[in-house]
Design an enzyme around this catalytic site. Structure first.
Site, PDB file in Angstrom:
ATOM      1  N   HIS A 126       1.100   1.582  -5.790  1.00 29.88           N
ATOM      2  CA  HIS A 126      -0.162   0.829  -5.755  1.00 29.88           C
ATOM      3  C   HIS A 126      -1.352   1.758  -6.019  1.00 29.88           C
ATOM      4  O   HIS A 126      -2.261   1.422  -6.785  1.00 29.88           O
ATOM      5  CB  HIS A 126      -0.324   0.124  -4.409  1.00 29.88           C
TER       6      HIS A 126
ATOM      7  N   HIS B 212       0.843  -1.202   0.000  1.00 29.07           N
ATOM      8  CA  HIS B 212       0.000   0.000   0.000  1.00 29.07           C
ATOM      9  C   HIS B 212       0.872   1.244   0.000  1.00 29.07           C
ATOM     10  O   HIS B 212       1.120   1.857   1.032  1.00 29.07           O
ATOM     11  CB  HIS B 212      -0.966  -0.007   1.188  1.00 29.07           C
TER      12      HIS B 212
END
Length: 96
Positions: free
Chosen positions: A67, A63
């Site tokens: 991403h 994350h």
């Protein structure tokens, strides 16, 4: 190639100097002509994307800003398919 399923977000990260969300986001919004349809000043949009990108922890293996950029381009891919393209307007695309 941004309209393709296999868009290489890692290459974008490299060529943008680690700024994929800002560079990719501004490119996508300009490419779709959304700044002409949604009254958001370009400089404020850049500042917003910059703040979002800086909010990610770069050392996080998943994350992270890369991403987030991948999600943005994947969403763009689906929004360009016939059904969703016909169902969404400029504000929908800008929000996505």
């Amino acid at each position: 190639k941004v309209d393709l399923w296999d868009f290489d977000v890692f290459s974008l990260n490299l060529i943008s100097g680690g700024r994929p969300l800002v560079v990719g986001g501004i490119y996508m919004i300009q490419r779709l002509g959304l700044l002409d349809k949604v009254p958001v000043p370009r400089d404020k949009l850049i500042n917003y994307l910059d703040a979002v990108e800086k909010g990610y922890i770069a050392s996080n293996p998943f994350h992270n800003a890369v991403h987030a950029t991948d999600v943005m381009f994947t969403l763009h891919y689906f929004l360009q398919r016939d059904l969703l393209r016909e169902m969404t307007g400029p504000l929908d695309k800008f929000a996505a």
